[in-house]
Design a protein around this motif. Structure first.
Motif: not given
Length: 388
Positions: A360-388
Motif C-alpha cells: 500500500e502506497v499513501n501519497i500525501s501533502s500538507l493538505q492531506g491524502a492525495e492518492s492511494l496505490i494498492v497492489v494485492k498479492p499475485g495481481e499485476k494491475d494495482p488499484l489506484v485512486h487520486i483524491y479530488r
C-alpha cells in the motif's frame, strides 16, 4: 364580532382534528422502527485484502470502550492490538462461522481495577509499591523502578455463533493482554511539580510476567456467569516505545479450553514490524532493504523535493506479509500529483517489489491524502485512486 369568533373557533377545531391522525401515524412509524431495530441483522462480508469478521446489528459497544486510550502509548499500538487480536482469533474462530462483537463481559470498572497496583486495589494485577507520605519524589521514582508495572491494558473481543435463524450466542472470548516494554514514571513533589523517568523492561521478564498475569485473568474470566463452556484465547502484546513510528507486536498466545480455568501451554508468536529504511531492516531482510533503497532513489530522481519516504513492513514467521509506504511530499498542482502517482504506479508494476505481498502506497501533502496505490498479492494491475 361574535360570528367572527365562532368562525375562527370552528377553523381551529378543523385544523386540530386534522392533526390527530398524523400523531397516530407517527407512533405507528416509531413502533415499526423499534421492531426492526430489535431484529438481528448480520452485516454482509466485504471482500478485502485481509479477512475480517462479519458484525451483527444492533451494534453493542463495550462498556470499557475508551479506556484503551489511557492504557496504551500510541494510536499505532491501539490499532495493532485490535486488528492483531482478530488475526489471532481466526485459527480457533473461523470468520465463516463466527461473528464479531465488542467485549461485553469486562466492564470499564473491572478493567480499571485489574490494571491498578495490588496496593491500590485488591484485584490489581500490577505489583504493589510501598510509597510513604514522607518519601521524596526521587524515592518515589526509585521505588517505581524497583517494581515496574508490566500490565498496561486488557482488551476483550467476543465471537458469536448462530444458534438458529435470527439468534446468536457467545461462542468464544479473546483477550489481548497489553504489556509495557518501557515503564514510564511520573511523580509529584511537595510543590506539585511533576518529575519523569522510565525503566526499559527486559524482554524475557515481560513475557514471564505477562504469562503470570494471563493465568490470573483466565481464572477470573472463567468464574463469570455463562463462561464455563466457552473457549478463551489470550494473546500477549508487547507495546512499542512512545517515540516509535511502528507498532508493537504479539509475542505469545494460548487457548483455554472449555471447562478449564488454568493455562496448559503457550504458543510463541513470531511477528514484528520493521521500519524502512533502517539498520534493523538491513539486518532483518537485506533483499527488501536494498529494493526499498532503489525505490527511494528512483523517486529522488523524479521528484527531489520530497519530505521523506518511509515503509512499514509486517513480518510473520520471518516472511514479509505486508508493506505500507508513506510518501509525504510538497506539490504545487493537481496535474503534478497525477503525474507523480502515475510514475510511482509504473515503478510498482515494473517489479520493484515482490508480487506475493500486499503493498500500500499513501501519497500525501500538507493538505492531506492525495492518492492511494494498492497492489494485492499475485495481481499485476494495482488499484489506484487520486483524491479530488
Amino acid at each position: 364580532m361574535i360570528n367572527r369568533r365562532i368562525f375562527i373557533f370552528v377553523i381551529l377545531m378543523i385544523v386540530l382534528s386534522g392533526c390527530i391522525p398524523s400523531f397516530e401515524s407517527e407512533e405507528e412509524k416509531i413502533e415499526e422502527i423499534k421492531e426492526e431495530e430489535d431484529q438481528l441483522i448480520i452485516l454482509p462480508n466485504i471482500k478485502t485484502a485481509e479477512e475480517y469478521y462479519q458484525t451483527v446489528l444492533p451494534y453493542e459497544h463495550s462498556e470499557a470502550r475508551g479506556l484503551i486510550l489511557y492504557g496504551l502509548n500510541s494510536r499505532l499500538d491501539i490499532d495493532e492490538l485490535e486488528i492483531g487480536l482478530m488475526r489471532l482469533a481466526q485459527d480457533t474462530f473461523s470468520p465463516e462461522k463466527y461473528f464479531f462483537q465488542e467485549g461485553q463481559l469486562l466492564s470499564g470498572n473491572v478493567v480499571n481495577n485489574w490494571l491498578k497496583r495490588k496496593d491500590a486495589h485488591e484485584l490489581g494485577l500490577n505489583p504493589a509499591v510501598n510509597i510513604l507520605p514522607e518519601d521524596t519524589w526521587q524515592e518515589k521514582i526509585n521505588k517505581n523502578k524497583e517494581k515496574p508495572s508490566y500490565l498496561s491494558y486488557i482488551l476483550e473481543h467476543n465471537y458469536l455463533v448462530k444458534k438458529e435463524e435470527g439468534v446468536v450466542e457467545l461462542g468464544g472470548v479473546v483477550l489481548g493482554v497489553s504489556l509495557n516494554s518501557i515503564f514510564y514514571i511520573d511523580v509529584y513533589d511537595d510543590a506539585r511539580l511533576k518529575h519523569f523517568d522510565h525503566v526499559v523492561l527486559n524482554d524475557e521478564e515481560i513475557e514471564k510476567q505477562g504469562k503470570i498475569i494471563a493465568g490470573k485473568i483466565a481464572q477470573r474470566v472463567r468464574s463469570m456467569p455463562n463462561m464455563v463452556d466457552v473457549p478463551i484465547i489470550i494473546g500477549l502484546f508487547k507495546e512499542a516505545p512512545k517515540s516509535s513510528v511502528i507498532p508493537g507486536s504479539f509475542i505469545a498466545m494460548t487457548v483455554v479450553e472449555p471447562g478449564k480455568s488454568s493455562i496448559a501451554s503457550w504458543k510463541a508468536i513470531n511477528e514484528k514490524y520493521v521500519l524502512f529504511p533502517s539498520s534493523d531492516a538491513a539486518k532483518t531482510d537485506t533483499t527488501m532493504s536494498n529494493q526499498f533503497e532503489q525505490f527511494k532513489e528512483k523517486i529522488d530522481e523524479f521528484f527531489p523535493n520530497y519530505v521523506g519516504i518511509i515503509g512499514k513492513g509486517f513480518y510473520k514467521d520471518d516472511n514479509l506479509q505486508r508493506l505500507v509506504i508513506d510518501i509525504p511530499i510538497q506539490f504545487y498542482g493537481k496535474t503534478e500529483i497525477i503525474s507523480f502517482t502515475q510514475f510511482v504506479t509504473a515503478l510498482m508494476m515494473n517489479g520493484t517489489f515482490p508480487n506475493d505481498i500486499l503493498i500500500e502506497v499513501n501519497i500525501s501533502s500538507l493538505q492531506g491524502a492525495e492518492s492511494l496505490i494498492v497492489v494485492k498479492p499475485g495481481e499485476k494491475d494495482p488499484l489506484v485512486h487520486i483524491y479530488r
